[in-house]
Design an enzyme around this catalytic site. Structure first.
Site, PDB file in Angstrom:
ATOM      1  N   PRO A  92      -0.737  -0.627   9.729  1.00 44.79           N
ATOM      2  CA  PRO A  92      -0.518  -2.073   9.571  1.00 44.79           C
ATOM      3  C   PRO A  92       0.134  -2.374   8.221  1.00 44.79           C
ATOM      4  O   PRO A  92      -0.272  -1.807   7.202  1.00 44.79           O
ATOM      5  CB  PRO A  92      -1.934  -2.657   9.626  1.00 44.79           C
ATOM      6  CG  PRO A  92      -2.779  -1.608  10.280  1.00 44.79           C
ATOM      7  CD  PRO A  92      -2.139  -0.286   9.995  1.00 44.79           C
ATOM      8  N   GLY A 149      -3.632  -3.521   3.252  1.00 41.03           N
ATOM      9  CA  GLY A 149      -4.460  -2.720   2.344  1.00 41.03           C
ATOM     10  C   GLY A 149      -4.647  -1.300   2.856  1.00 41.03           C
ATOM     11  O   GLY A 149      -5.568  -0.604   2.450  1.00 41.03           O
ATOM     12  N   SER A 160       0.405   1.337   3.585  1.00 41.27           N
ATOM     13  CA  SER A 160       1.606   1.526   4.401  1.00 41.27           C
ATOM     14  C   SER A 160       2.852   1.872   3.562  1.00 41.27           C
ATOM     15  O   SER A 160       3.583   2.819   3.883  1.00 41.27           O
ATOM     16  CB  SER A 160       1.802   0.274   5.255  1.00 41.27           C
ATOM     17  OG  SER A 160       3.123  -0.098   5.335  1.00 41.27           O
ATOM     18  N   ASP A 217      -3.352   4.605  -3.636  1.00 41.79           N
ATOM     19  CA  ASP A 217      -2.617   4.762  -2.374  1.00 41.79           C
ATOM     20  C   ASP A 217      -1.776   6.037  -2.387  1.00 41.79           C
ATOM     21  O   ASP A 217      -1.835   6.842  -1.457  1.00 41.79           O
ATOM     22  CB  ASP A 217      -1.718   3.546  -2.118  1.00 41.79           C
ATOM     23  CG  ASP A 217      -2.520   2.306  -1.758  1.00 41.79           C
ATOM     24  OD1 ASP A 217      -3.733   2.312  -2.011  1.00 41.79           O
ATOM     25  OD2 ASP A 217      -1.933   1.341  -1.238  1.00 41.79           O
TER      26      ASP A 217
HETATM   27  O1  PMV Z   1      -6.571  -3.620  -0.325  1.00 46.79           O
HETATM   28  P1  PMV Z   1      -6.177  -2.647  -1.342  1.00 46.79           P
HETATM   29  O2  PMV Z   1      -6.082  -1.244  -0.846  1.00 46.79           O
HETATM   30  O3  PMV Z   1      -4.998  -3.071  -2.146  1.00 46.79           O
HETATM   31  O4  PMV Z   1      -7.421  -2.533  -2.320  1.00 46.79           O
HETATM   32  C1  PMV Z   1      -7.728  -3.456  -3.289  1.00 46.79           C
HETATM   33  C2  PMV Z   1      -8.855  -2.942  -4.099  1.00 46.79           C
HETATM   34  C3  PMV Z   1      -9.287  -3.836  -5.230  1.00 46.79           C
HETATM   35  O5  PMV Z   1     -10.377  -3.195  -5.866  1.00 46.79           O
HETATM   36  C4  PMV Z   1      -9.750  -5.180  -4.722  1.00 46.79           C
HETATM   37  C5  PMV Z   1      -8.165  -4.062  -6.216  1.00 46.79           C
HETATM   38  C6  PMV Z   1      -7.762  -2.840  -6.995  1.00 46.79           C
HETATM   39  O6  PMV Z   1      -6.664  -2.875  -7.567  1.00 46.79           O
HETATM   40  O7  PMV Z   1      -8.538  -1.886  -7.099  1.00 46.79           O
END
Ligand code: PMV
Length: 324
Positions: free
Chosen positions: A98, A102, A105, A149
């Site tokens: 997706p 989060g 991708s 990521d």
């Molecule tokens: O949704 P993602 O994978 O971008 O995760 C965000 C994770 C947070 O802790 C909310 C923000 C961060 O930069 O760690």
């Protein structure tokens, strides 16, 4: 050179510790191999590199979009190639991850892209090389990516991470996982950019520091507990701690009615634990299930309104260490 070279990279989810990780606590991220980005490289018709984003119906030349993350990745790869004009290449991209959910991708597309090109051109890259190049591309795109990521999609392994300073690459190590984790991921379909929820949490933290610091510490303790429970292959305990993490995330103010609906449905259908994953405010949730329990939870999430449900298994993966 091969006639054709195909490479892929998985998606990712944050299992626990989101938001608190921004304030120095530990978090756990996992690869999601049930979804992936794929890149196929073949000889092109004219000089240079042509990218075909099959899902978007777009075809473009990399040198026409120097600001694009894939152009950054390509530049990083090119310095490792023999000097000379670049060969005519065509890269076709496809992804089942997706977008903007989060789930890594963008990083996975970059990783599959660079792996396929390197493979086609006969260049050996290890996961740390791939991760470094993908990080550069993410930096170009997002400013200060956390480094999670690119690491998870490049190594394809679960990791434990902790930040040590604004914008710094976090400390990461492989997560010990003796068994298999089966997760059911549900998408609320509500798009909530992570930077918006992160900024909202910061505002609340500024007006009520003591309370929020305590919440983040407790989340950190829950994450430590999850890590220990997983090491001991105690999935029930891990599930209870994920529920506890969700309760604390509610207090942090990043859950939403849509997330709560899916989380409650998953628990009622027998999940060992369920919580939001990532930035919250919408986006995705995940449920830890018994190996036989995924079907029930999957159906429950669909009837509770999930726009997409992904069932995936996570293992510790190959034994190489993570170098960042
Ligand atoms: O949704 P993602 O994978 O971008 O995760 C965000 C994770 C947070 O802790 C909310 C923000 C961060 O930069 O760690």
């Amino acid at each position: 050179m091969h006639d054709l070279f195909v490479a892929s990279a998985p998606g990712k989810v944050i299992l626990c510790g989101e938001h608190a990780v921004v304030y120095g606590q530990m978090a756990i991220a996992l690869p999601v191999s049930a979804v992936a980005a794929y890149a196929t490289v073949r000889a092109g018709d004219r000089r240079g590199l042509v990218v075909e984003a099959a899902d978007l119906g777009e075809v473009w030349r990399v040198d026409e979009r120097p600001e694009h993350p894939l152009a950054t990745v390509w530049s990083a790869l090119r310095v490792r190639l023999p000097v000379g004009p670049p060969p005519a290449l065509h890269v076709s991209l496809r992804s089942t991850i997706p977008i903007a959910g989060g789930m890594g991708s963008g990083a996975a597309i970059s990783a599959a892209f660079v792996r396929a090109l390197a493979g086609y051109l006969g260049l050996a890259l290890d996961p740390a090389d791939v991760s470094g190049m993908v990080y550069e591309a993410e930096r170009q795109y997002h400013g200060t990516p956390s480094g999670i990521d690119n690491t998870v999609v490049s190594f394809g392994r679960p990791i434990v991470y902790r930040r040590h300073g604004e914008g710094a690459v976090p400390l990461m190590e492989p997560l010990a996982l003796p068994g298999v984790l089966r997760l059911v991921i549900g998408d609320t379909g509500v798009r909530a950019p992570t930077r918006v929820t992160v900024a909202a949490v910061r505002e609340r933290w500024q007006t009520s520091r003591q309370h929020f610091d305590a919440l983040f510490t407790w989340i950190g303790e829950a994450v430590e507990g999850v890590r220990a429970a997983l090491r001991a292959d105690d999935l029930r305990r891990a599930g209870r701690l994920l529920d506890e993490n969700q309760r604390l995330l509610q207090e942090v103010g990043v859950s939403s009615p849509e997330l709560e609906r899916l989380i409650t449905a998953a628990r009622r259908a027998g999940a060992l634990g369920a919580k939001l994953s990532g930035g919250g405010g919408g986006g995705i949730m995940l449920a830890l299930v018994e190996p036989t329990g995924a079907g029930m939870v999957e159906r429950a999430l669909r009837s509770a309104g999930a726009v997409r449900v992904i069932v995936t298994d996570v293992t510790a993966g190959p034994g190489e260490s993570i170098v960042v």
